[in-house]
Design an enzyme around this catalytic site. Sequence first.
Site, short mmCIF file in Angstrom:
data_model
loop_
_atom_site.label_atom_id
_atom_site.label_comp_id
_atom_site.label_asym_id
_atom_site.label_seq_id
_atom_site.Cartn_x
_atom_site.Cartn_y
_atom_site.Cartn_z
N TYR A 141 47.76 8.59 -11.62
CA TYR A 141 46.80 9.60 -12.13
C TYR A 141 45.97 10.22 -10.99
O TYR A 141 46.09 9.83 -9.85
CB TYR A 141 45.95 9.07 -13.27
CG TYR A 141 45.11 7.82 -13.06
CD1 TYR A 141 44.58 7.47 -11.83
CD2 TYR A 141 44.84 6.99 -14.14
CE1 TYR A 141 43.79 6.34 -11.69
CE2 TYR A 141 44.04 5.85 -14.01
CZ TYR A 141 43.53 5.55 -12.77
OH TYR A 141 42.75 4.44 -12.63
N GLU A 142 45.18 11.19 -11.37
CA GLU A 142 44.38 11.97 -10.40
C GLU A 142 45.27 12.66 -9.36
O GLU A 142 44.94 12.71 -8.19
CB GLU A 142 43.34 11.08 -9.69
CG GLU A 142 42.05 10.94 -10.45
CD GLU A 142 41.54 12.27 -10.95
OE1 GLU A 142 41.35 12.38 -12.17
OE2 GLU A 142 41.38 13.21 -10.15
N GLY A 143 46.40 13.18 -9.80
CA GLY A 143 47.39 13.77 -8.88
C GLY A 143 48.21 12.63 -8.32
O GLY A 143 47.69 11.78 -7.60
N GLN A 150 49.82 14.25 -3.76
CA GLN A 150 48.84 14.15 -2.66
C GLN A 150 49.53 14.38 -1.31
O GLN A 150 48.98 15.03 -0.42
CB GLN A 150 48.17 12.76 -2.64
CG GLN A 150 47.45 12.37 -3.89
CD GLN A 150 46.29 13.29 -4.22
OE1 GLN A 150 45.62 13.81 -3.33
NE2 GLN A 150 46.07 13.52 -5.49
#
Length: 591
Positions: A437-439, A444
């Site tokens: 999650y969160e990219g 990234q």
Amino acid sequence: MTMNERHYVPPLEDVRFLLEEVFDLGDVLGRDPYRDADIEVALAVLEQAGRFAADVLGPINAVGDAVGSHLVDGAVRTPPGFKDAYRRYCEAGWVGLDLPAQYGGQGLPLVVQAGVAEMVTGSCMAFSMLPLMGRAASRLLVGHAEAGLRDAIVPRLVSGEWTATICISEPQAGSDVGRISTRAAPRGDGSWALTGTKIFITYGDHDLAAQIIHMVLARTPGAPAGTRGLSLFIVPKFALTRDWVPGERNAATVARVEHKMGLKASPTCVLDLDGAQGFMVGGEGNGLKTMFDMVNVMRLETGIQGLAVGGAATAKALAYTEQRLQGGAAEAAPVPLIAHADVRRMLYTMRARVEAMRAMMFETALQLDLAVTAASEEERVAAREQAQWLLPICKAFFTATGFEVANLAVQCFGGHGYVSDAGVEQYVRDLRVASIYEGTNGIQAFDLVVRKLIGDEGRRYGEFVGRIRRDVGLTAHRDDMRGIRAAVVDGLGRIERVSAAYRALAPGQRRSAEGGAAAFLALAGRVASAWMWLRMAAVATGPSALHRRKRELAAFYAAYLMPEILALERQALPGAACVDGLDAGTLADYA
Ligand SMILES: Cc1cc2nc3c(=O)[nH]c(=O)nc-3n(C[C@H](O)[C@H](O)[C@H](O)COP(=O)(O)OP(=O)(O)OC[C@H]3O[C@@H](n4cnc5c(N)ncnc54)[C@H](O)[C@@H]3O)c2cc1C
């Protein structure tokens, strides 16, 4: 309670070492807007956080995992102990630690908040995600919301009376945020009606607070396709009246709570919006850009999850291997596990990885603070750009490395680690999602290589390696640091070769950089870690156990862990990941 039975051991000695001896906080503490904060205040806050984490949050971690959060009659019920812990967390003022005093926050710098975040997360990752979103949403609303809305919502988020969520994901829009299809239609009174389904919404419902503010990305009528067509809305669980007071239940309901591998206490919800009342924030078409103010806060803290859980697992493995007796000569008493070379290899690896990540966390948080407090605009921009460079590394490298560390902790415990009583297998399960999650970590790596390295013609990268070179120069006279210095210099040479090769690629050849991006990010994380060890070793010159440990671990990092970069350099070079020889059908044919 013995060390082994303690739920969580806060890393206060290391935090103190880093903030007092390694990092210079002089350009942050005592400067506007942190004029009232000094190092004593910072350390006192961190000590209190350590106590809170150990005494209040550590004890609910295992029960949260065992019981989990559940949907009962359309509402989410959290596990025993969470309500009391959340109330105490809010009463102690932890939610608004780094938020402005005018909204009820404590106005402390991010460097302090980051240290607190490690302890809150390490003691109970599933709990930590709730206040994190309230903080991140507050920052966004302070920067972008219209005054009435901001003043009605932010103080309540800061006090913890209300909580927030981040609603980006949809079934067809995961990494590909541009495919979001939730619609927002104007209602003619300044508010909007939102319709669509959001999935994977963390704490999308719960029984811990009176109101939930969902931060929702959606598409307005006639908006262009892709991310340019997205706008940001706040959608309250209880619709707001004209005076911003919660009234009727809004048409935002939880349809399901996911069953998942870990983080069982943190409810992951499917949220149905059926003409739900919403309010636009940040202007039409600016949704993603505005949302990034929230995402950036969460990205650093997602990285911190890797450090925090890896650190908690390391503390447990150290305590266990000191006490568990196995092996040694048959006729003699058995020896503690910590005596064996292979166990020590694991423990050295875990400490060396974790302590480098902790230093990198403070380095990144410091740059984010300097982006606000530095004396000149030029310095503020430079600090902001350094933070932008470091954030994807923190997010992806920390989460992958923390997972490796937690996995090593299970290995140190042997079979006792695989069964749940010891509490270390939970770390592995809980942390696994942080790479997703969160990219995702793949996204990234793409961001680091394609946007940050190639995209700005190497400016941010150049500043990063320039700063490392300066620190190498400062220790040139130190014979005792030859090993770690040589490792850093070697790392710089390798990362330079790869980045030069990327920057030389013609636009049509960028796909070969995408194939190498994961290895490049792993290489950058290791070079940055070695840089942190260089800085720690440079000040660890005394006879104390802490300083001796730092010197030894720096040498170990250089000799044992840095050779990984030989392979990473080769894997990162354009063309090494030769993955386009097979068409998709041939690759997928598995029967
Ligand atoms: C426990 C949990 C909590 C979550 N909480 C929230 C939340 O609160 N709010 C929210 O909005 N979302 C949340 N999410 C969703 C999360 O952000 C997404 O799962 C994530 O963005 C990935 O999307 P996806 O699952 O659809 O995977 P996909 O996008 O389908 O990706 C699958 C794989 O393909 C790779 N991939 C995809 N596209 C590309 C590309 N262009 N180039 C290279 N590789 C690519 C990815 O890196 C990944 O490895 C949560 C998820 C979980 C599991």
